[in-house]
Design a protein around this motif. Structure first.
Motif, PDB file in Angstrom:
ATOM      1  N   ALA A 407      41.701  27.594 -25.527  1.00 15.61           N
ATOM      2  CA  ALA A 407      40.595  26.941 -24.835  1.00 15.61           C
ATOM      3  C   ALA A 407      39.957  27.987 -23.920  1.00 15.61           C
ATOM      4  O   ALA A 407      38.974  28.638 -24.278  1.00 15.61           O
ATOM      5  CB  ALA A 407      41.080  25.728 -24.054  1.00 15.61           C
ATOM      6  N   ASN A 408      40.540  28.215 -22.758  1.00 15.16           N
ATOM      7  CA  ASN A 408      40.038  29.254 -21.865  1.00 15.16           C
ATOM      8  C   ASN A 408      40.197  30.640 -22.471  1.00 15.16           C
ATOM      9  O   ASN A 408      39.333  31.502 -22.307  1.00 15.16           O
ATOM     10  CB  ASN A 408      40.779  29.171 -20.532  1.00 15.16           C
ATOM     11  N   GLY A 432      36.282  24.709 -34.518  1.00 14.20           N
ATOM     12  CA  GLY A 432      37.000  24.921 -33.268  1.00 14.20           C
ATOM     13  C   GLY A 432      38.468  24.560 -33.386  1.00 14.20           C
ATOM     14  O   GLY A 432      39.083  24.075 -32.440  1.00 14.20           O
ATOM     15  N   VAL A 433      39.051  24.850 -34.555  1.00 15.41           N
ATOM     16  CA  VAL A 433      40.411  24.387 -34.829  1.00 15.41           C
ATOM     17  C   VAL A 433      41.445  25.399 -34.313  1.00 15.41           C
ATOM     18  O   VAL A 433      41.278  26.598 -34.464  1.00 15.41           O
ATOM     19  CB  VAL A 433      40.593  24.151 -36.348  1.00 15.41           C
ATOM     20  N   MET A 434      42.478  24.885 -33.669  1.00 14.25           N
ATOM     21  CA  MET A 434      43.556  25.748 -33.206  1.00 14.25           C
ATOM     22  C   MET A 434      44.596  25.933 -34.319  1.00 14.25           C
ATOM     23  O   MET A 434      44.767  25.073 -35.182  1.00 14.25           O
ATOM     24  CB  MET A 434      44.241  25.147 -31.985  1.00 14.25           C
ATOM     25  N   ALA A 460      47.721  27.470 -28.108  1.00 15.26           N
ATOM     26  CA  ALA A 460      47.221  27.801 -29.444  1.00 15.26           C
ATOM     27  C   ALA A 460      48.250  28.590 -30.241  1.00 15.26           C
ATOM     28  O   ALA A 460      48.429  28.368 -31.445  1.00 15.26           O
ATOM     29  CB  ALA A 460      45.915  28.586 -29.337  1.00 15.26           C
ATOM     30  N   PHE A 461      48.946  29.505 -29.582  1.00 17.01           N
ATOM     31  CA  PHE A 461      49.965  30.301 -30.275  1.00 17.01           C
ATOM     32  C   PHE A 461      51.038  29.413 -30.889  1.00 17.01           C
ATOM     33  O   PHE A 461      51.547  29.681 -31.985  1.00 17.01           O
ATOM     34  CB  PHE A 461      50.599  31.291 -29.300  1.00 17.01           C
ATOM     35  N   GLY A 462      51.373  28.324 -30.215  1.00 17.50           N
ATOM     36  CA  GLY A 462      52.437  27.465 -30.693  1.00 17.50           C
ATOM     37  C   GLY A 462      52.167  26.827 -32.043  1.00 17.50           C
ATOM     38  O   GLY A 462      53.110  26.462 -32.758  1.00 17.50           O
ATOM     39  N   ASN A 485      49.524  30.572 -19.218  1.00 14.12           N
ATOM     40  CA  ASN A 485      49.381  29.863 -17.950  1.00 14.12           C
ATOM     41  C   ASN A 485      50.173  28.557 -17.953  1.00 14.12           C
ATOM     42  O   ASN A 485      50.009  27.711 -17.074  1.00 14.12           O
ATOM     43  CB  ASN A 485      47.911  29.588 -17.630  1.00 14.12           C
ATOM     44  N   GLY A 486      51.015  28.388 -18.991  1.00 16.82           N
ATOM     45  CA  GLY A 486      51.952  27.275 -18.998  1.00 16.82           C
ATOM     46  C   GLY A 486      51.355  25.915 -19.270  1.00 16.82           C
ATOM     47  O   GLY A 486      51.920  24.905 -18.869  1.00 16.82           O
ATOM     48  N   GLY A 487      50.214  25.894 -19.969  1.00 21.02           N
ATOM     49  CA  GLY A 487      49.633  24.588 -20.240  1.00 21.02           C
ATOM     50  C   GLY A 487      48.635  24.617 -21.367  1.00 21.02           C
ATOM     51  O   GLY A 487      48.170  25.684 -21.793  1.00 21.02           O
ATOM     52  N   VAL A 488      48.300  23.421 -21.859  1.00 13.76           N
ATOM     53  CA  VAL A 488      47.299  23.304 -22.906  1.00 13.76           C
ATOM     54  C   VAL A 488      45.950  23.797 -22.383  1.00 13.76           C
ATOM     55  O   VAL A 488      45.229  24.513 -23.072  1.00 13.76           O
ATOM     56  CB  VAL A 488      47.207  21.851 -23.394  1.00 13.76           C
ATOM     57  N   TYR A 489      45.580  23.422 -21.178  1.00 15.40           N
ATOM     58  CA  TYR A 489      44.416  23.981 -20.508  1.00 15.40           C
ATOM     59  C   TYR A 489      44.842  24.787 -19.284  1.00 15.40           C
ATOM     60  O   TYR A 489      44.419  25.896 -19.059  1.00 15.40           O
ATOM     61  CB  TYR A 489      43.441  22.870 -20.097  1.00 15.40           C
TER      62      TYR A 489
END
Length: 576
Positions: A407-408, A432-434, A460-462, A485-489
């Motif tokens: 995302a970011n 925009g697919v992860m 996204a890496f996951g 950063n430890g989060g989805v966003y």
């Protein structure tokens, strides 16, 4: 007649026979397929073995979606259909997201899947991995075909190849039941069924009157703009596009995967003034770009209400899909841009100095703001100073391929990291697919042999992280940089209850240990200096590596640049 088993391949006897496995491989080789991505299993394991023995490189993955993503990226980079091989049933289904994504992005790709016995499947008798794969694939592909006889294998492969690459490229599904692969026929007769397709993507020249119309519209423009989409990069018409842009003097805006078609540092680039360019342009030439959500559907207020659109597209049905197209140009991008370039001699375009100055002033202002952001050095790291360190290293490695998702991590990287070479940036694209990260990175390394840097958000890496084992197994020059950063966003959302909040991951995860587990190199960095050093060393080594960048969990915003698409954000902004 001597029979041939599925695994025995060709055999000598009273009549020399060939089986379906070998015929598929011969058909692929006849059409220049030199690499196949996939996962083996019933009923296609021997197909992978035969392909490898024949000289085709087989890259085996850990999950079919990533194999399909690699095939799609290979199609984008080479303009030849990338081939993904999957098993039946669940393996086939795992490949469908990548097939659909390839079709949406207009990447030529073929998913070849083994399937179960038709006589049993069609009567729903409960065969092994029983599913009607052909009809399941149709909504997600440009076309779907099934080969029911060994003598149709060459024809089926040729049809799939041409369909994938001709006109608007896309994903094609090719179903081959296991019993067809195991069938045998006379080898000489089999050879007659295989052929090489001629001119699979023929030029489509624009009508002269359409070219004149477009040039007349451009000549009347006060604030013209060229938008370059990934279709322009795919076309590999780099020279003529550059010649037209420079001869016309029109400012250009590159979409993310078109970055590098002309260097981001080019004086006519208005990437740093995107919002102003879009809002003020009165005439827009779309080259390999569509007025979909990525361009606000061409609607006001993002665009000027009186903007006129000129669109280059090989599929005439795309015209007027969102806005009136004042000058449609149907044809392949190379031919259309050649005609436009040549037409400037009789229909010159003059760009008003006031428009150039307006964009230059905004570009300079935004560039200054970007320099200020990159000069900041918060501890723990945040996205900008981490990306600034990555940018500094990539400037010394312009031939490195950049894969980007998150995302970011995606939104900010495409603004911070400039590109100088075409087709060297691959990201989430139209959907925009992860989850595209590792598949795209593997394809870029395999198809080009150049270093690849995959810039990943930790979430996204996951989606495809297990493919690090694939990268290590094949010793590919891929460096994965995880902005953690430890989060989805972001990773600091307060939980309601004892479980972690919905967006929270593990801010102290040591992703670099995944690389070490499979024989790669791992780095854990907490400062920009450490990141620069690690990335430089990893690229130079041309070996698999993961760099885990520990970021502030408070870094980042909800939904990246797409907060307006989030229903919660809309409700909040409306006071709901």
């Amino acid at each position: 007649m001597t029979a041939v088993s599925a695994s025995a391949g060709q055999a000598r006897g009273p009549a020399r026979l060939i089986d379906g496995f070998h015929l598929v491989v011969e058909a692929l080789k006849a059409n220049d397929v030199d690499t196949v991505y996939g996962i083996v299993g019933i009923p296609i394991t021997d197909l992978a073995r035969v392909a490898q023995a024949s000289g085709i490189r087989y890259i085996g993955f850990r999950q079919e979606t990533s194999a399909g993503n690699a095939a799609a990226a290979a199609g984008f980079l080479t303009r030849r259909p990338g081939v993904c091989l999957t098993t039946s049933g669940p393996g086939f289904l795992n490949g469908l997201p990548a097939l659909a994504n390839a079709t949406t992005n207009c990447f030529p790709m073929i998913q070849i899947s083994g399937s179960s016995n038709r006589a049993l499947v069609d009567l729903q008798r409960g065969d092994y991995q029983d599913i009607d794969q052909l009809n399941a694939a149709r909504p997600f592909a440009k076309a779907a075909y099934r080969i029911n006889r060994i003598e149709d294998i060459g024809r089926g492969v040729a049809r799939a190849m041409r369909t994938a690459i001709s006109g608007r490229p896309g994903g094609v599904y090719l179903d081959i039941p296991g019993d067809v692969l195991g069938q045998a026929m006379d080898a000489a007769a089999g050879a007659e069924t295989v052929w090489r397709i001629v001119d699979p993507a023929p030029r489509q020249l624009p009508a002269p009157e359409a070219v004149e119309r477009a040039l007349r519209v451009l000549a009347r423009a006060e604030r013209p703009l060229i938008v370059l989409g990934k279709g322009a990069a795919y076309a590999q018409a780099d020279d003529v596009i550059r010649e037209f842009v420079e001869a016309s003097g029109i400012p250009f805006l590159p979409m993310s995967m078109a970055k590098g078609l002309l260097p981001d540092s080019h004086p006519q680039s208005v990437a740093a003034a995107r919002s102003l360019a879009v809002a003020r342009a009165d005439t827009v030439l779309l080259v390999g770009a569509r007025l979909n959500w990525l361009l606000g559907h061409g609607d006001s207020p993002q665009w000027s209400a009186d903007a006129k659109f000129i669109q280059v597209d090989i599929a005439p049905a795309e015209f007027d899909s969102n806005q009136p197209i004042a000058a449609p140009l149907a044809g392949d991008i190379g031919s259309v841009m050649t005609a436009l370039r040549d037409g400037l001699a009789t229909h010159p375009v003059t760009v008003p100095a006031q428009w150039i100055e307006e964009l230059a002033e905004r570009t300079a202002r935004n560039d200054a703001k970007m320099r200020e952001r990159l000069a900041e050095d918060p501890r723990p790291m945040r996205f900008y100073n981490a990306l600034g360190a990555i940018r500094a290293v990539l400037q010394d490695h312009p031939d490195a391929y950049v894969v980007n998702e998150g995302a970011n991590a995606l939104d900010l990287a495409r603004n911070v990291i400039g590109m100088d070479v075409p087709r060297h940036r691959l990201d989430t694209g139209t959907w925009g697919v992860m989850g595209i990260g590792m598949g795209y990175a593997i394809a870029a390394a395999v198809e080009t042999g150049q270093p690849v840097v995959a810039i990943e958000g930790d979430s996204a890496f996951g989606f495809s992280g297990m493919e690090v084992e694939t990268i290590c197994r094949y010793r590919l020059p891929v460096t994965v940089v995880i902005l953690n950063n430890g989060g989805v966003y972001r990773g600091d959302e307060t939980a309601n209850g004892s479980d972690p909040a919905p967006t929270v991951l593990n801010a102290r995860a040591r992703h670099e240990l995944i690389a070490e587990a499979f024989g790669g190199k791992g780095y854990h960095v907490t400062t920009p200096a450490e990141l620069r050093s690690a990335l430089s060393e990893a690229i130079a080594s041309r070996a698999p590596a993961i760099i885990d960048c520990e970021l502030d969990p408070a870094a980042g915003v909800e939904s990246g640049h797409l907060a307006s698409l989030n229903p919660a954000s809309k409700a909040i902004s409306a006071g709901g």
